[in-house]
Scaffold this active site. Structure first.
Site, PDB file in Angstrom:
ATOM      1  N   LYS A 156      -8.252 -11.520  -0.428  1.00  0.00           N
ATOM      2  CA  LYS A 156      -8.324 -11.790  -1.878  1.00  0.00           C
ATOM      3  C   LYS A 156      -6.946 -12.143  -2.436  1.00  0.00           C
ATOM      4  CE  LYS A 156     -10.027  -7.680  -2.798  1.00  0.00           C
ATOM      5  NZ  LYS A 156     -10.061  -7.119  -1.421  1.00  0.00           N
TER       6      LYS A 156
ATOM      7  N   ARG B 173     -14.718  -3.522  -9.538  1.00  0.00           N
ATOM      8  CA  ARG B 173     -15.207  -3.084  -8.241  1.00  0.00           C
ATOM      9  C   ARG B 173     -16.141  -1.882  -8.316  1.00  0.00           C
ATOM     10  NH1 ARG B 173      -9.677  -3.555  -5.593  1.00  0.00           N
ATOM     11  NH2 ARG B 173      -9.898  -2.044  -3.967  1.00  0.00           N
TER      12      ARG B 173
ATOM     13  N   ARG C  11      -0.533  -6.158   8.106  1.00  0.00           N
ATOM     14  CA  ARG C  11      -0.087  -6.759   6.841  1.00  0.00           C
ATOM     15  C   ARG C  11       1.328  -6.315   6.469  1.00  0.00           C
ATOM     16  NH1 ARG C  11      -3.697  -6.279   1.645  1.00  0.00           N
ATOM     17  NH2 ARG C  11      -3.642  -4.072   2.174  1.00  0.00           N
TER      18      ARG C  11
ATOM     19  N   ARG D  68       2.145  -1.429   3.191  1.00  0.00           N
ATOM     20  CA  ARG D  68       1.527  -0.630   2.129  1.00  0.00           C
ATOM     21  C   ARG D  68       1.143   0.757   2.616  1.00  0.00           C
ATOM     22  NH1 ARG D  68      -2.836  -4.312  -1.037  1.00  0.00           N
ATOM     23  NH2 ARG D  68      -4.022  -2.376  -0.851  1.00  0.00           N
TER      24      ARG D  68
ATOM     25  N   ARG E 231     -11.356   3.248   2.660  1.00  0.00           N
ATOM     26  CA  ARG E 231     -11.492   2.111   1.731  1.00  0.00           C
ATOM     27  C   ARG E 231     -12.732   1.283   2.069  1.00  0.00           C
ATOM     28  NH1 ARG E 231      -5.867  -0.302   2.742  1.00  0.00           N
ATOM     29  NH2 ARG E 231      -6.516  -2.034   1.407  1.00  0.00           N
TER      30      ARG E 231
END
Ligand code: AP5
Ligand code: MG
Ligand code: ZN
Length: 214
Positions: free
Chosen positions: A10, A85, A124, A157, A168
């Site tokens: 996203k 969400r 990431r 992160r 998650r």
């Protein structure tokens, strides 16, 4: 608006799509992380939920988005990344936009499976300087740990740990996936395959926007 599981891309796609549409990208995750970094009361409140892979309470999130949408740059359109969400957030957004005499044009669902999500999130890296999103394997900068675009330092992160990623994904399936039906029923949903090269996904997204007049 973009919807899809954590790691679907996203944030990566929002940057290109927002540039294409010449509108600001509004990412609730980015706003929360900026507040955490600055140690604001909102950041202190949000951090405990984020670190646990849980959602920040709806009321807090909705108030934050209401304020953000009232800023002048959002007056001619915007791209939402990571909001809404939950069903209550979607209902609140519908009401907020209706009060402003507008509404969402299109909801793009980025479709990827859980194994791909885990591969993406575990590698990431994000730039502290400009926020650009990298991946150690799939989208690696020329020099390890350094952003090609601005020379900033890359960081991992806090919520990209295996146990937090699993939570998650559970939260996505339980609380956010129902929005696919919510927007499907409004005739606003388009799903695109979010696997393959980043540029291919961007092209699929732009094609979907074009067929809806974007
Ligand atoms: P948020 O920041 O929104 O996180 P998320 O939804 O879990 O999504 P991510 O940012 O992890 O993934 P992404 O889809 O943006 O993928 P990306 O482009 O980075 O939210 C974080 C937390 O904040 C939440 O858990 C919650 O606590 C709170 N929060 C936020 N919004 C909230 C709300 N509305 N209500 C309540 N709480 C809220 O890509 C991932 C990786 O994949 C990158 O390394 C990238 O380089 C790589 N990649 C991207 N595309 C490709 C590709 N095509 N091929 C290979 N690799 C790719
Ligand atoms: Mg993101
Ligand atoms: Zn950078």
């Amino acid at each position: 608006m973009l919807v899809g599981p954590p790691g679907a891309g996203k944030g990566t796609q929002a940057e290109f799509i927002a540039a294409h549409l010449a509108v600001p990208k509004i990412s609730t995750g980015d706003i929360f992380r900026a507040n955490v970094a600055q140690g604001t009361p909102l950041g202190i409140q949000a951090k405990q939920f984020m670190d646990a892979g849980q959602l920040v309470p709806d009321e807090v999130t909705i108030n934050m988005v209401r304020d953000r949408l009232a800023e002048p740059d959002a007056g001619d359109g915007f791209l939402l990344d990571g909001f809404p969400r939950t069903t209550p957030q979607a209902q609140a957004l519908d009401k907020l936009l209706a009060d402003l005499g507008t509404g969402l044009d299109l909801v793009l669902e980025l479709v990827v499976d859980d194994d791909e999500v885990i591969r993406r999130l575990s590698g990431r890296r994000t730039c502290r300087g400009c926020g650009k999103i990298w991946h150690v394997e799939f989208d690696a900068p020329n020099r390890e740990g350094v952003c090609d675009r601005c020379g900033g330092e890359l960081f991992q992160r806090d919520d990209d740990k295996a146990e937090t990623i699993a939570e998650r994904l559970r939260v996505y399936a339980r609380d956010t996936a129902p929005l696919v039906d919510y927007y499907g029923a409004q005739g606003k949903l388009v799903g695109i395959d979010a696997t393959g090269p980043v540029e291919d996904v961007t092209n699929r997204a732009i094609d979907a926007l074009r067929s809806y007049g974007g």
